[in-house]
Design a protein around this motif. Structure first.
Motif, mmCIF file in Angstrom:
data_model
loop_
_atom_site.group_PDB
_atom_site.id
_atom_site.type_symbol
_atom_site.label_atom_id
_atom_site.label_comp_id
_atom_site.label_asym_id
_atom_site.label_seq_id
_atom_site.Cartn_x
_atom_site.Cartn_y
_atom_site.Cartn_z
ATOM 1 N N GLU A 73 0.780 -1.195 0.096
ATOM 2 C CA GLU A 73 -0.009 -0.067 -0.049
ATOM 3 C C GLU A 73 0.925 1.260 0.058
ATOM 4 O OE1 GLU A 73 -3.819 0.451 2.499
ATOM 5 O OE2 GLU A 73 -2.566 1.724 3.584
ATOM 6 N N ARG A 74 1.887 1.316 0.667
ATOM 7 C CA ARG A 74 2.748 2.727 0.997
ATOM 8 C C ARG A 74 3.595 2.587 -0.040
ATOM 9 N NH1 ARG A 74 5.345 6.228 0.875
ATOM 10 N NH2 ARG A 74 6.109 7.436 2.838
ATOM 11 N N LEU A 75 4.116 1.920 -0.720
ATOM 12 C CA LEU A 75 5.323 2.036 -1.809
ATOM 13 C C LEU A 75 4.735 1.469 -3.040
ATOM 14 C CD1 LEU A 75 8.402 0.622 0.328
ATOM 15 C CD2 LEU A 75 7.513 2.641 -0.039
ATOM 16 N N GLY A 76 3.507 0.816 -3.193
ATOM 17 C CA GLY A 76 3.107 0.475 -4.486
ATOM 18 C C GLY A 76 3.234 -1.083 -4.865
ATOM 19 N N ARG A 77 2.457 -1.511 -5.900
ATOM 20 C CA ARG A 77 2.406 -2.968 -6.324
ATOM 21 C C ARG A 77 3.868 -3.296 -6.925
ATOM 22 N NH1 ARG A 77 -2.546 -5.333 -6.134
ATOM 23 N NH2 ARG A 77 -1.778 -6.856 -7.457
ATOM 24 N N ARG A 78 4.453 -2.342 -7.808
ATOM 25 C CA ARG A 78 5.825 -2.898 -8.253
ATOM 26 C C ARG A 78 7.071 -3.171 -7.221
ATOM 27 N NH1 ARG A 78 6.477 0.911 -13.811
ATOM 28 N NH2 ARG A 78 4.530 -0.018 -14.763
ATOM 29 N N THR A 79 7.135 -2.070 -6.435
ATOM 30 C CA THR A 79 8.101 -2.258 -5.288
ATOM 31 C C THR A 79 7.719 -3.536 -4.260
ATOM 32 O OG1 THR A 79 8.451 -0.001 -5.184
ATOM 33 C CG2 THR A 79 9.157 -1.048 -3.351
ATOM 34 N N GLY A 80 6.489 -3.406 -4.214
ATOM 35 C CA GLY A 80 6.071 -4.614 -3.267
ATOM 36 C C GLY A 80 6.150 -5.899 -4.116
ATOM 37 N N MET A 81 6.171 -6.023 -5.142
ATOM 38 C CA MET A 81 6.246 -7.182 -5.965
ATOM 39 C C MET A 81 7.925 -7.599 -6.099
ATOM 40 S SD MET A 81 5.507 -9.817 -7.937
ATOM 41 C CE MET A 81 3.830 -9.556 -8.457
ATOM 42 N N VAL A 82 8.763 -6.611 -5.994
ATOM 43 C CA VAL A 82 10.193 -6.866 -6.010
ATOM 44 C C VAL A 82 10.469 -7.452 -4.665
ATOM 45 C CG1 VAL A 82 12.513 -5.927 -6.011
ATOM 46 C CG2 VAL A 82 10.623 -5.251 -7.667
ATOM 47 N N THR A 83 10.137 -6.980 -3.706
ATOM 48 C CA THR A 83 10.328 -7.347 -2.318
ATOM 49 C C THR A 83 9.731 -8.883 -2.132
ATOM 50 O OG1 THR A 83 10.200 -5.148 -1.434
ATOM 51 C CG2 THR A 83 9.813 -6.921 0.194
ATOM 52 N N VAL A 85 9.009 -10.983 -4.580
ATOM 53 C CA VAL A 85 9.791 -12.252 -5.209
ATOM 54 C C VAL A 85 11.008 -12.570 -4.195
ATOM 55 C CG1 VAL A 85 10.852 -12.706 -7.217
ATOM 56 C CG2 VAL A 85 8.640 -11.591 -7.268
ATOM 57 N N ALA A 86 11.821 -11.328 -3.974
ATOM 58 C CA ALA A 86 13.104 -11.625 -3.391
ATOM 59 C C ALA A 86 12.897 -12.609 -1.968
ATOM 60 C CB ALA A 86 13.749 -10.443 -2.970
ATOM 61 N N MET A 195 19.276 -12.129 10.238
ATOM 62 C CA MET A 195 18.336 -11.337 9.804
ATOM 63 C C MET A 195 17.551 -11.828 8.657
ATOM 64 S SD MET A 195 20.418 -7.828 10.638
ATOM 65 C CE MET A 195 18.624 -6.832 10.323
ATOM 66 N N THR A 196 17.257 -13.041 8.371
ATOM 67 C CA THR A 196 16.559 -13.767 7.491
ATOM 68 C C THR A 196 15.211 -12.979 7.327
ATOM 69 O OG1 THR A 196 16.062 -15.598 8.912
ATOM 70 C CG2 THR A 196 17.513 -15.893 7.207
ATOM 71 N N PRO A 197 14.618 -12.703 5.955
ATOM 72 C CA PRO A 197 13.452 -11.786 5.624
ATOM 73 C C PRO A 197 12.225 -12.678 6.427
ATOM 74 C CG PRO A 197 14.658 -11.969 3.617
ATOM 75 C CD PRO A 197 15.350 -12.703 4.728
ATOM 76 N N TYR A 198 12.169 -13.901 6.480
ATOM 77 C CA TYR A 198 10.844 -14.391 6.894
ATOM 78 C C TYR A 198 10.620 -14.021 8.430
ATOM 79 C CZ TYR A 198 13.114 -18.625 9.240
ATOM 80 O OH TYR A 198 13.944 -19.301 10.190
ATOM 81 N N ALA A 353 18.818 -10.420 -0.136
ATOM 82 C CA ALA A 353 17.253 -9.721 -0.367
ATOM 83 C C ALA A 353 17.331 -8.881 0.982
ATOM 84 C CB ALA A 353 16.346 -10.916 -0.172
ATOM 85 N N LEU A 354 18.242 -8.847 1.692
ATOM 86 C CA LEU A 354 17.842 -7.997 3.010
ATOM 87 C C LEU A 354 17.642 -6.741 2.792
ATOM 88 C CD1 LEU A 354 20.501 -9.668 5.482
ATOM 89 C CD2 LEU A 354 18.167 -10.135 5.226
ATOM 90 N N PRO A 355 18.217 -5.774 1.880
ATOM 91 C CA PRO A 355 17.904 -4.427 2.020
ATOM 92 C C PRO A 355 16.525 -4.213 1.394
ATOM 93 C CG PRO A 355 20.106 -4.779 1.069
ATOM 94 C CD PRO A 355 19.505 -6.162 1.288
ATOM 95 N N LEU A 356 15.896 -5.176 0.600
ATOM 96 C CA LEU A 356 14.760 -5.121 0.001
ATOM 97 C C LEU A 356 13.530 -5.503 0.939
ATOM 98 C CD1 LEU A 356 15.162 -6.949 -3.524
ATOM 99 C CD2 LEU A 356 15.014 -4.394 -2.911
ATOM 100 N N THR A 357 14.101 -6.109 2.009
ATOM 101 C CA THR A 357 13.212 -6.350 3.162
ATOM 102 C C THR A 357 13.172 -5.171 4.260
ATOM 103 O OG1 THR A 357 13.491 -8.883 2.885
ATOM 104 C CG2 THR A 357 12.583 -7.933 4.829
ATOM 105 N N TYR A 358 14.230 -4.868 4.309
ATOM 106 C CA TYR A 358 14.189 -3.935 5.754
ATOM 107 C C TYR A 358 14.029 -2.174 5.107
ATOM 108 C CZ TYR A 358 15.377 -7.926 8.356
ATOM 109 O OH TYR A 358 15.473 -9.175 8.916
ATOM 110 N N LEU A 359 14.374 -1.859 4.178
ATOM 111 C CA LEU A 359 14.205 -0.708 3.831
ATOM 112 C C LEU A 359 12.791 -0.125 3.866
ATOM 113 C CD1 LEU A 359 14.894 2.308 2.805
ATOM 114 C CD2 LEU A 359 14.818 1.426 0.484
ATOM 115 N N PRO A 360 11.711 -0.917 3.207
ATOM 116 C CA PRO A 360 10.500 -0.556 3.369
ATOM 117 C C PRO A 360 9.883 -0.612 4.891
ATOM 118 C CG PRO A 360 10.720 -2.173 1.765
ATOM 119 C CD PRO A 360 12.193 -2.144 2.323
#
Length: 409
Positions: A73-83, A85-86, A195-198, A353-360
């Motif tokens: 919702e906050r960052l959009g579907r495209r950014t959400g999709m990248v996060t 998938v990773a 710091m695994t994303p899950y 994948a960690l930066p894509l998880t924690y920046l949002p």
């Protein structure tokens, strides 16, 4: 008693994140090869996961919504999709490893080849996810996982030279024939494992399952600041046991049986029985976490009904995702791929994948539309940005180091 049991979500999350099948072997391997010279990585990892888990838990407590839902919702579907998938691919890889870890634990206890246990392990995970309430799940496997404290007791029983262990911990560098490249590779693997994303997706979704609100902030922080440091201490105890038993004689660790051996040396058959139960609880708990996280992330991104707080027939797509993931795990493991190697690779890929998880998460934790007056302060943001820098460095360096060192060989 209710206050004590309230922290079991954090214990389950931490044990699954810090001492799953790959971490059990990796911590022992690092201890056998480097002694306690990577203890600093575990400490940094514990601080980092506490920082971001607290942010994600605060977002849930203030908004009543899971982190992944808000990322879209906050960052959009495209950014959400990248996060998506990773994090999903890394989590799926970990599901495969954890099912294999449960099967290996049964092999150690029974002597029957782990491949025969793989379908039964996956079926058991599905039955628990399908039939057991979330509160029971976190309490039972969180508390059973505490049996791994036997590693800490065994470390004392083995009678180490504490001065030598402290010297190793305060002198972080490779030893003997080890290179700086191999040292850096395993440092990134340990950092990625911590710091695994899950972990944050499971923790935040668990907060929704438990209906956290503003009044739950204290409970949430107890989960974070008790559960995750406890997982880190267990990791250090595993590495310490290996450093005492294997490092002096130059034995490398590569199997689950070798991980449990120091406890057997210290306490005999009783110790082995206790540690096998703890290993089973840790790997089974991690399997539950990861397969639920696969369902959580897909369902939350797609806007489907999800969670164990609703009837399975009302969240059929959420449960279908988990069933597909378990079937993929069975098919992959039946090729006889090594579950330990799968997890070792997964934690390195997790680092990417960690930066894509924690920046949002950092962005959402600063948005008053979601957290109201509980936005990050200057100290949290300073630490959050500092850790993002470390995550980016680890992400960029992971694959080159894997290639250069031939996966730490």
């Amino acid at each position: 008693m209710k206050k004590v049991l309230a922290v079991t979500l954090g214990i389950l999350t931490a044990i699954g994140g810090f001492v799953d099948i790959g971490d059990l072997v990796t911590n022992a391997l690092v201890g056998a090869r480097f002694g306690m010279r990577m203890a600093w990585v575990v400490v940094i990892g514990v601080i980092g996961i506490c920082l971001y888990a607290e942010m994600s838990g605060r977002v849930v407590a203030m908004s009543g919504r899971p982190v992944f839902d808000l990322i879209r919702e906050r960052l959009g579907r495209r950014t959400g999709m990248v996060t998506l998938v990773a994090s999903f691919l890394v989590t799926l890889l970990t599901v495969i490893a954890e099912i294999g870890g449960v099967a290996l634990a049964f092999e150690l206890a029974s002597g029957v080849n782990y491949l025969l246990w793989v379908p039964l392990a996956a079926l058991a995970v599905w039955l628990v996810v399908w039939r057991v309430k979330f509160s029971k799940l976190e309490t039972v496997f969180g508390l059973m996982g505490l049996l791994l404290i036997v590693f800490a007791v065994a470390l004392f029983k083995l009678g180490p030279d504490w001065g030598q262990l402290m010297h190793q911990a305060t002198n972080p560098h490779p030893v003997g024939h080890e290179s700086w490249g191999t040292y850096a590779y395993y440092a990134i693997a340990l950092f990625g494992a911590a710091m695994t994303p899950y972990e944050v997706f499971f923790f935040s979704s668990g907060g929704v399952e438990e209906k956290w609100g503003r009044k739950s902030l204290g409970t949430m922080r107890s989960n974070v600041f008790i559960g995750f440091p406890l997982g880190g201490l267990l990791s250090l105890a595993i590495a310490g046991c290996a450093a005492v038993l294997f490092l002096p004689v130059g034995i490398e660790v590569g199997t689950l049986g070798q991980v449990a051996l120091p406890v057997g040396v210290a306490f005999g058959k009783l110790g082995l029985a206790i540690v096998l139960i703890g290993i089973f609880a840790a790997t089974f708990g991690a399997a539950l976490e990861t397969v639920l996280s696969c369902g959580y992330t897909i369902a939350q991104y797609r806007g489907w009904q999800w969670g164990k707080f609703v009837r399975p027939r009302e969240a059929s797509r959420f449960h279908l995702v988990m069933i597909v993931c378990l079937l993929l795990a069975i098919m992959t493991l039946m090729t006889a791929v090594d579950p330990v190697k799968v997890t070792e690779y997964s934690v390195v890929f997790a680092a990417m994948a960690l930066p894509l998880t924690y920046l949002p998460i950092l962005i959402i934790a600063n948005d008053p539309d979601y957290v109201g007056d509980q936005t990050n302060g200057r100290v949290r943001n300073f630490l959050g940005i500092g850790y993002l820098f470390l995550l980016i460095v680890a992400s960029v360096a992971a694959i080159p180091l894997m290639i250069i060192t031939k996966a730490g060989q």
